[in-house]
Design an enzyme around this catalytic site. Structure first.
Site, PDB file in Angstrom:
ATOM      1  N   ASP A   1       0.804  -1.217   0.000  1.00  0.00           N
ATOM      2  CA  ASP A   1       0.000   0.000   0.000  1.00  0.00           C
ATOM      3  C   ASP A   1       0.842   1.274   0.000  1.00  0.00           C
ATOM      4  O   ASP A   1       2.002   1.280   0.435  1.00  0.00           O
ATOM      5  CB  ASP A   1      -0.900   0.043   1.240  1.00  0.00           C
ATOM      6  CG  ASP A   1      -2.083  -0.889   1.129  1.00  0.00           C
ATOM      7  OD1 ASP A   1      -2.074  -1.787   0.255  1.00  0.00           O
ATOM      8  OD2 ASP A   1      -3.024  -0.751   1.933  1.00  0.00           O
TER       9      ASP A   1
ATOM     10  N   HIS B   1       3.459  -2.426   3.143  1.00  0.00           N
ATOM     11  CA  HIS B   1       3.542  -1.077   2.574  1.00  0.00           C
ATOM     12  C   HIS B   1       4.858  -0.869   1.833  1.00  0.00           C
ATOM     13  O   HIS B   1       5.921  -1.272   2.321  1.00  0.00           O
ATOM     14  CB  HIS B   1       3.412  -0.022   3.676  1.00  0.00           C
ATOM     15  CG  HIS B   1       2.078  -0.022   4.349  1.00  0.00           C
ATOM     16  ND1 HIS B   1       1.730  -0.943   5.312  1.00  0.00           N
ATOM     17  CD2 HIS B   1       0.995   0.783   4.186  1.00  0.00           C
ATOM     18  CE1 HIS B   1       0.492  -0.699   5.722  1.00  0.00           C
ATOM     19  NE2 HIS B   1       0.032   0.339   5.060  1.00  0.00           N
TER      20      HIS B   1
END
Length: 263
Positions: free
Chosen positions: A86, A233
Site C-alpha cells: 500500500d 507497505h
C-alpha cells in the site's frame, strides 16, 4: 414760517428713511460682511455593508460503522496467498520491492495513491510491465473517505483511476482498498459501480509502525493461512524494515502456499 415747516418735514423724512435702513437684515446691506452661520451637522447615510464571502458548511460525516460491511474480499479463494503493498508508488522503496519480487519470481498487488501516481507514473508503468496487479487506494489516502457524501467518494475514485490510466492507458484496476480499512457500505457500493471489488486483508503485521524485520517476519509467517491476503507497505514513509523482511517472507510463503494476486 412756511419755509421752516418745509425744512422740518424734510428733516423728518430723512430721519425716517435712515431708521428704516437700520432695520434691514445684515446680509441684505450692500457692502456688509456676510455673517457666518454655523452649519448644522449633516447626517451621513450608513455605509453599505461590504459583501462577505459565504462558504457552504461542510457536510457532516456519516457515523463510522461498528463492523465491516458485506462485500469485502478477505481471502484469495484458493490455497495461494496474496502479497499486497500500500501507499506507493514511492521512488525509494517501490523499485526495491519490485526487485525482490522479481528475484522471488512472484507477483503482488500494488494499492496506489493517486497523488503518488501523478508524481511517479514511470513506477506505475514498471509495476504493470512486470506483471503485477493494480489497486485503487484513493486519491490522497483519505481515512474518512467512506463516510463522505457518495458524490465525493465517486469523484475521488474516478480521479485516481484516471491518474493510473494516464500513466498506463489500458491499465486494469480490478480492486479498491479503503485507507485504514475504514470501510463503509457506501464506499463498497461506489467501488462496485466503477467495476472494482473491495480488497481487504486477513493478515496485518502492522509494518506501518516500523517493527524490526524479525518481528515482521514472525507476524506474517505465523498468521498466514491458505488463501490469506497479507497487508504491507511500499510507501508512506521509511519502509526499510519491510524491505528487510521481504526476502524470507516471500521465500517461505511461496514454498508453503504459493503467491499470486487475488482474482
Amino acid at each position: 414760517m412756511r419755509a421752516r415747516r418745509v425744512l422740518l418735514a424734510a428733516l423728518g423724512l430723512v430721519l425716517l428713511v435712515a431708521g428704516c435702513g437700520d432695520d434691514q437684515p445684515a446680509e441684505r446691506q450692500p457692502g456688509a460682511a456676510t455673517p457666518i452661520v454655523p452649519a448644522s451637522p449633516s447626517v451621513q447615510p450608513d455605509p453599505a455593508p461590504s459583501p462577505t464571502r459565504t462558504s457552504r458548511p461542510k457536510p457532516r460525516l456519516r457515523p463510522e460503522p461498528t463492523a465491516l460491511p458485506a462485500g469485502l474480499r478477505r481471502t484469495t479463494g484458493v490455497r495461494r496467498v496474496a502479497l499486497t503493498f500500500d501507499d506507493g508508488p514511492d521512488p525509494t522503496w517501490t523499485p526495491k520491492v519490485l526487485d525482490q519480487l522479481r528475484a522471488g519470481r512472484v507477483k503482488a498487488t500494488f494499492c496506489l495513491v493517486g497523488t503518488e501516481v501523478r508524481q511517479h507514473p514511470e513506477l506505475v508503468r514498471r509495476i504493470v510491465r512486470e506483471g503485477h496487479q493494480l489497486c485503487n487506494h484513493s486519491w490522497r489516502h483519505d481515512f474518512e473517505l467512506g463516510r463522505r457524501p457518495v458524490a465525493e467518494i465517486r469523484a475521488d475514485l474516478v480521479r485516481t483511476n484516471q491518474a493510473i490510466r494516464a500513466a498506463v492507458p489500458d491499465a486494469k484496476v480490478p480492486f479498491y482498498r479503503q485507507p485504514g480499512g475504514r470501510w463503509t457500505p457506501e464506499v463498497v457500493a461506489v467501488a462496485k459501480q466503477l467495476g472494482m471489488r473491495s480488497l481487504h486483508w486477513s493478515v496485518d503485521p502492522q509494518d506501518w509502525a516500523k517493527p524490526k524485520a524479525p518481528v515482521l517476519e514472525k507476524r506474517v509467517l505465523g498468521g498466514v493461512r491458505p488463501g490469506a491476503i497479507v497487508l504491507m507497505h511500499d510507501g508512506g514513509g521509511d519502509r526499510s524494515r519491510t524491505l528487510a523482511a521481504c526476502p524470507r517472507v516471500i521465500a517461505d510463503l511461496n514454498r508453503r502456499f504459493g503467491i499470486a494476486p487475488p482474482r
